[in-house]
Motif scaffolding. Structure first.
Motif, PDB file in Angstrom:
ATOM      1  N   ALA A  18      63.755  29.772  51.579  1.00 48.36           N
ATOM      2  CA  ALA A  18      63.874  28.366  51.152  1.00 48.36           C
ATOM      3  C   ALA A  18      65.138  28.156  50.329  1.00 48.36           C
TER       4      ALA A  18
ATOM      5  N   LYS B  78      57.096  26.185  56.842  1.00 49.78           N
ATOM      6  CA  LYS B  78      58.510  26.511  57.039  1.00 49.78           C
ATOM      7  C   LYS B  78      58.859  26.263  58.506  1.00 49.78           C
ATOM      8  N   THR B  79      60.023  25.679  58.739  1.00 47.81           N
ATOM      9  CA  THR B  79      60.385  25.410  60.139  1.00 47.81           C
ATOM     10  C   THR B  79      60.428  26.713  60.936  1.00 47.81           C
TER      11      THR B  79
ATOM     12  N   GLY C 248      68.850  10.371  51.262  1.00 48.14           N
ATOM     13  CA  GLY C 248      69.408  11.708  51.092  1.00 48.14           C
ATOM     14  C   GLY C 248      69.905  12.327  52.388  1.00 48.14           C
ATOM     15  N   VAL C 249      69.281  11.975  53.499  1.00 45.87           N
ATOM     16  CA  VAL C 249      69.613  12.602  54.782  1.00 45.87           C
ATOM     17  C   VAL C 249      70.430  11.631  55.632  1.00 45.87           C
TER      18      VAL C 249
ATOM     19  N   ASP D  74      66.235  20.264  52.029  1.00 51.17           N
ATOM     20  CA  ASP D  74      66.204  19.373  53.199  1.00 51.17           C
ATOM     21  C   ASP D  74      66.394  17.918  52.785  1.00 51.17           C
ATOM     22  N   TRP D  75      65.821  17.558  51.657  1.00 49.94           N
ATOM     23  CA  TRP D  75      65.764  16.158  51.238  1.00 49.94           C
ATOM     24  C   TRP D  75      67.112  15.655  50.754  1.00 49.94           C
ATOM     25  N   ASN D  76      67.973  16.600  50.392  1.00 51.51           N
ATOM     26  CA  ASN D  76      69.308  16.251  49.904  1.00 51.51           C
ATOM     27  C   ASN D  76      70.212  17.332  50.458  1.00 51.51           C
ATOM     28  N   PRO D  77      70.450  17.292  51.768  1.00 54.22           N
ATOM     29  CA  PRO D  77      70.871  18.499  52.490  1.00 54.22           C
ATOM     30  C   PRO D  77      71.998  19.284  51.817  1.00 54.22           C
TER      31      PRO D  77
ATOM     32  N   VAL E 168      62.342  17.681  56.481  1.00 52.71           N
ATOM     33  CA  VAL E 168      61.992  17.189  55.143  1.00 52.71           C
ATOM     34  C   VAL E 168      60.471  17.090  54.984  1.00 52.71           C
TER      35      VAL E 168
ATOM     36  N   ARG F 170      69.637  26.874  59.018  1.00 49.15           N
ATOM     37  CA  ARG F 170      68.719  26.211  58.097  1.00 49.15           C
ATOM     38  C   ARG F 170      67.278  26.250  58.560  1.00 49.15           C
ATOM     39  N   PHE F 171      67.092  26.358  59.877  1.00 48.33           N
ATOM     40  CA  PHE F 171      65.757  26.159  60.432  1.00 48.33           C
ATOM     41  C   PHE F 171      64.955  27.443  60.572  1.00 48.33           C
TER      42      PHE F 171
ATOM     43  N   LEU G 298      58.554  27.252  64.504  1.00 48.57           N
ATOM     44  CA  LEU G 298      59.199  27.729  65.730  1.00 48.57           C
ATOM     45  C   LEU G 298      58.409  28.909  66.306  1.00 48.57           C
TER      46      LEU G 298
ATOM     47  N   ILE H   4      69.720  11.654  44.338  1.00 42.30           N
ATOM     48  CA  ILE H   4      70.644  12.209  45.322  1.00 42.30           C
ATOM     49  C   ILE H   4      72.064  12.251  44.769  1.00 42.30           C
TER      50      ILE H   4
ATOM     51  N   GLY I 155      65.543  25.919  66.249  1.00 42.95           N
ATOM     52  CA  GLY I 155      65.481  24.740  65.397  1.00 42.95           C
ATOM     53  C   GLY I 155      66.290  23.585  65.950  1.00 42.95           C
TER      54      GLY I 155
END
Lengths: 367, 325
Positions: free
Chosen positions: B207, A143-144, A122-123, B211-214, A132, B198-199, A148, A259, A180
């Motif tokens: 959300a 959460k990113t 997918g990425v 992420d898994w399938n951007p 991910v 995104r981050f 951070l 995907i 990020g």
């Protein structure tokens, strides 16, 4: 004249901050060398030039549980060096609060050559890999944005592991800003350095004929004949997605289909690299096989444990496993399997799994 | 139209060029090499034929948007300049409603067209790529970098989309897309600041990114319903996204909305910044070309059925009123 110069110098000084301090050293460039028998890397190193400080920051981030909601699951939790950065002994991995995932943790190695990531591909960019697992509710569940913020708040007074991330970001990127993009780039830098190309097979490929035994050489020849249709090249993968005939289990993972939503992609998964394959058991996207013997029995479609077909014949089953007019699978005798396994073990890279540059700097957590 | 060039035989290309002569122009801009017979950029055509599919799906939308911008730009007689003496601002207020009621998160129970009662706990959507329409058929295309908004019912400030540097004039409608265009969906990090980051920031907090399938989640609606019998927690989840795919063609749920200001006009002057009120009706998500039943579709995310929900919500917007200032 001299007075004028002096005056101007003093003026300049006057505008400086009261305590200028020492000049910050620039991050030290790190040369990334491609193993001579490998193809050119896929990752564009020019957009993220490696530095010693960037790689070091990436290493800390890779192992630090601060990436998870519970502060105790790092990348290194499920990607352990001694198992070539897989989760030793785990068919599926468990993340925060021991929640179980649905796929086997793939190896983190030779990432510079990957055209896509994860079992479903997918990425497409290494820089987008870390969010991910970080944001997956059953992996790190964080959460990113929170990560951070937590990184910005270090060092935390009284914490057992004192890491000053603002300082490390400054060393790597020139200022202590934590965002990020920088975090992902640092993680990529570290992962890009994780190159496995010093196995016995590599010495053989580079000209040392004595690096492999007769049986291993036989195995290599058989491998080229029977397996390299998918596990091709020096990375031992064509980076494609294929249905290798695994019978869907209760998880009913549709793989690549999730995907692309393309019917033809049902039950297809990334062809994994076989480098270090002797160290990365269990095998397959759901970790269903615990040994290389079981894997080869599956492909040969002659499992000793059951007379039933191991290969599940569905419309997307890979054509290479469908010989015309014969039962699905790759014909392999017991001896041939032993030779192939002997060869596969020569892909184990002891140097790679003991290299201190890739090791936990003392902040990791293993579960 | 670029798809036609790639997919059609030559006679069809010629016919297309005859009918739509302006498509020669953007090609000329791109390369300067134009086939004398067909008027088609030969270099670009050759490139399209030889390049791999993965480039195909990234490059084409990018070219389509670029050429679109160019063509639209030609229609516009007013320079979309930033000179404060000839431009002003316009606000678009998005008011989320349920039929004739104001949407209240969690507190209120509503009923959809199949008679299922439900509450709403999250209602977010991206809108982007704004174009302000004039009565004379001209338009002002809002510069793309200033054209992305994430409307969140839980955040009142987010519900006002302010467009600055609007050329003074009278506007009779607005066009925008629900979601994020494919070009921006695959753009470099440097093009994803602010609301598209995104981050961190709202995209991450809410959300609104897979992420898994951007890709961005265009519309997110969640809540509870007694009809959500399949759901372990009694909640329904609609996360609708899909920009068409990066390397292979996949789900495309980008939808274009046009709202006419009926008999009214939004008059932008250097002093007047009109506020256009737009209603977004949650009931329309359940009722449109497809009647959406929570019991039948309790969780819809990245799957084919999501198109039906996108085809419903594209009709959820309606014009309400304009405040002159």
């Amino acid at each position: 004249m001299i007075c004028l110069v002096l005056a101007s110098v003093s003026c300049e000084k006057g505008t400086d901050s009261p305590d200028p301090g020492p000049v910050d050293p620039k991050p030290a460039p790190l040369t990334w060398t491609k193993p001579s028998h490998f193809p050119d890397p896929v990752y564009d190193l020019s957009k993220n030039p490696l530095t010693a400080e960037g790689v070091e920051l990436g290493r800390f981030l890779f192992y630090d549980g601060i990436l998870s909601r519970t502060d105790n699951i790092g990348c290194g939790t499920c990607h352990q060096q001694q198992a070539a950065f897989t989760h030793h002994g785990h068919d599926l991995s468990h993340g925060v609060d021991d929640k179980l995932g649905t796929r086997n943790a793939p190896s983190v190695q030779n990432m510079a050559w990957y055209t896509s990531f994860f079992w479903d591909g997918g990425v497409h960019d290494l820089d987008l890999v870390p969010p991910v697992p970080i944001q997956n509710p059953v992996e790190m569940d964080e959460k990113t944005g929170n990560v951070l913020q937590k990184l910005r708040n270090t060092p935390v007074a009284g914490a057992a592991k004192q890491v000053d991330y603002p300082k490390m970001f400054k060393a790597a990127f020139g200022t202590d800003e934590i965002n990020g993009e920088r975090m992902m780039k640092a993680l990529s830098q570290f992962m890009l350095t994780m190159v496995s190309a010093t196995s016995r097979y590599d010495y053989y490929a580079l000209g040392d004929a004595s690096a492999l035994t007769t049986q291993q050489k036989e195995g290599l020849a058989l491998f080229k004949q029977k397996c390299s249709g998918c596990h091709s090249g020096e990375l031992f993968t064509d980076m494609g997605f294929r249905n290798n005939g695994l019978i869907p289990n209760k998880i009913n993972d549709q793989g690549r289909y999730e995907i692309t939503l393309n019917e033809a992609d049902r039950l297809k998964f990334k062809v994994p690299s076989l480098r270090n394959v002797g160290l990365t058991a269990p095998y397959m996207h759901d970790g269903r096989y615990t040994s290389l013997q079981q894997v080869l029995d599956h492909y040969a479609n002659d499992q000793a444990s059951s007379p039933a077909d191991s290969i599940y014949n569905s419309p997307s089953l890979d054509p290479l496993l469908k010989p015309a007019g014969k039962k699905p699978g790759v014909r392999l005798s017991a001896t041939e399997k032993q030779s192939i396994i002997a060869f596969l073990r020569t892909l184990n890279d002891e140097q790679f799994i003991t290299d201190k540059r890739f090791s936990d700097p003392g902040i990791g957590t293993s579960l | 139209m670029i798809f036609f060039i790639r997919l059609w035989p030559e006679f069809k290309i010629r016919r297309a060029l005859f009918r739509y002569p302006f498509i020669r122009v953007p090609f000329f801009i791109f390369s300067g090499f134009i086939d004398a017979q067909t008027g088609v950029c030969a270099v670009l055509l050759k490139f399209m034929h030889t390049m791999k599919r993965k480039l195909f799906y990234v490059l084409l939308p990018a070219l389509a948007v670029l050429s679109g911008v160019f063509i639209m730009g030609c229609k516009d007689n007013n320079e979309p300049g930033t000179d404060p003496t000839v431009s002003g601002s316009l606000h678009l207020d998005f008011d989320n409603v349920v039929g004739n009621e104001d949407l209240k998160l969690n507190a209120q129970t509503y009923q959809n067209s199949v008679g299922e009662s439900f509450t709403v706990s999250i209602f977010n959507y991206y809108i982007s790529n704004f174009e302000l329409l004039r009565a004379d058929g001209g338009s002002f295309i809002v510069p793309q970098d200033s054209s992305y908004f994430l409307i969140r019912e839980s955040n009142e400030a987010s519900q006002k989309a302010t467009i600055n540097n609007v050329p003074v004039g009278e506007y009779t409608g607005v066009r925008f897309i629900v979601g994020i265009d494919s070009t921006r969906s695959v753009a470099d990090e440097s093009k994803r600041k602010g609301i598209l980051d995104r981050f961190s920031g709202p995209t991450n907090e809410e959300a609104m990114y897979w992420d898994w399938n951007p890709g961005y989640i265009f519309v997110k609606m969640e809540g509870s319903s007694p009809a959500a019998v399949e759901s372990p927690n009694g909640k329904y989840y609609y996360h609708i996204g899909g920009f068409g795919g990066r390397t292979v063609k996949t789900l495309n749920n980008i939808r274009t909305v046009q709202i006419d200001f009926e008999s009214k006009k939004a008059v932008v002057t250097t002093e007047l910044s009109p506020e256009v009120h737009v209603l977004a009706d949650v009931l329309k998500i359940f009722d449109g070309p497809t009647q959406l039943s929570i019991s039948e579709h309790t969780s819809v995310m990245f799957d084919d059925f999501s198109k039906n929900i996108a085809d419903n919500y594209v009709n959820m917007f309606r014009f309400d009123d304009i405040n002159a200032d």
